[in-house]
Write a protein that holds these residues in place. Structure first.
Motif, short mmCIF file in Angstrom:
data_model
loop_
_atom_site.label_atom_id
_atom_site.label_comp_id
_atom_site.label_asym_id
_atom_site.label_seq_id
_atom_site.Cartn_x
_atom_site.Cartn_y
_atom_site.Cartn_z
N ASP A 30 -39.99 -21.22 -31.62
CA ASP A 30 -40.22 -22.39 -30.77
C ASP A 30 -41.61 -22.98 -31.00
OD1 ASP A 30 -37.71 -22.13 -29.72
OD2 ASP A 30 -38.37 -21.21 -27.83
N ALA A 31 -42.60 -22.14 -31.25
CA ALA A 31 -43.95 -22.64 -31.51
C ALA A 31 -44.00 -23.37 -32.84
CB ALA A 31 -44.95 -21.49 -31.50
N GLY B 21 -42.37 -26.71 -32.48
CA GLY B 21 -43.05 -27.61 -31.57
C GLY B 21 -42.47 -27.63 -30.18
N LYS B 22 -41.51 -26.75 -29.87
CA LYS B 22 -40.93 -26.70 -28.53
C LYS B 22 -41.87 -26.05 -27.53
CE LYS B 22 -36.20 -26.30 -30.24
NZ LYS B 22 -35.01 -25.43 -30.30
N VAL B 23 -42.78 -25.21 -28.03
CA VAL B 23 -43.78 -24.54 -27.20
C VAL B 23 -45.14 -24.91 -27.77
CG1 VAL B 23 -44.69 -22.30 -26.51
CG2 VAL B 23 -42.24 -22.62 -26.66
N SER B 24 -46.07 -25.21 -26.90
CA SER B 24 -47.40 -25.59 -27.38
C SER B 24 -48.12 -24.40 -27.99
CB SER B 24 -48.23 -26.16 -26.23
OG SER B 24 -48.56 -25.14 -25.32
N ALA B 25 -49.04 -24.69 -28.87
CA ALA B 25 -49.82 -23.63 -29.51
C ALA B 25 -50.64 -22.87 -28.48
CB ALA B 25 -50.73 -24.22 -30.59
N GLY B 26 -51.11 -23.56 -27.46
CA GLY B 26 -51.88 -22.90 -26.40
C GLY B 26 -51.06 -21.89 -25.63
N SER B 27 -49.82 -22.26 -25.32
CA SER B 27 -48.93 -21.32 -24.62
C SER B 27 -48.62 -20.11 -25.49
CB SER B 27 -47.62 -22.01 -24.23
OG SER B 27 -47.85 -23.03 -23.31
#
Length: 104
Positions: free
Chosen positions: A57-58, A61-67
């Motif tokens: 997901d990262a 792009g479904k999850v932000s890099a920060g998350s």
């Protein structure tokens, strides 16, 4: 019963139990393999798939890099915390194993 420590093999807790009781050492040697195997299977079933999906997901792009970074930091903190907890439980559990093995 005192035992010479020159032929100690295996992990640290097994080595410590070896000095406490021969009976406990024999029992612990068989059980430590089972516990390590169970822990490996549980990690493969619960942790690895979730981390794999989160990584995908990262990348997509479904999850932000920060998350994603925050999740990785939490995993590292959890592993360090687990290691510290294991160190706190090490001596009491080794003595308990030796005591229970001697009573059997």
């Amino acid at each position: 019963m005192q035992i010479k420590r020159k032929d100690v093999h295996g992990n640290l807790s097994e080595s410590y139990t070896y000095g406490l009781s021969l009976v406990a050492t024999i029992i612990f040697m068989t059980r430590s393999v089972e516990v390590a195997g169970l822990a490996t299977v549980l990690m493969a079933l619960f942790i690895d798939p979730h981390l794999s999906v989160l990584t995908d997901d990262a990348v997509l792009g479904k999850v932000s890099a920060g998350s994603f970074r925050k999740y990785i930091v939490y995993m590292v903190i959890a592993r360090i915390g687990g290691t510290l907890l294991a160190q706190l439980l090490f001596l009491p559990c080794a003595h308990l194993i030796a005591m229970l093995a001697e009573s059997v």
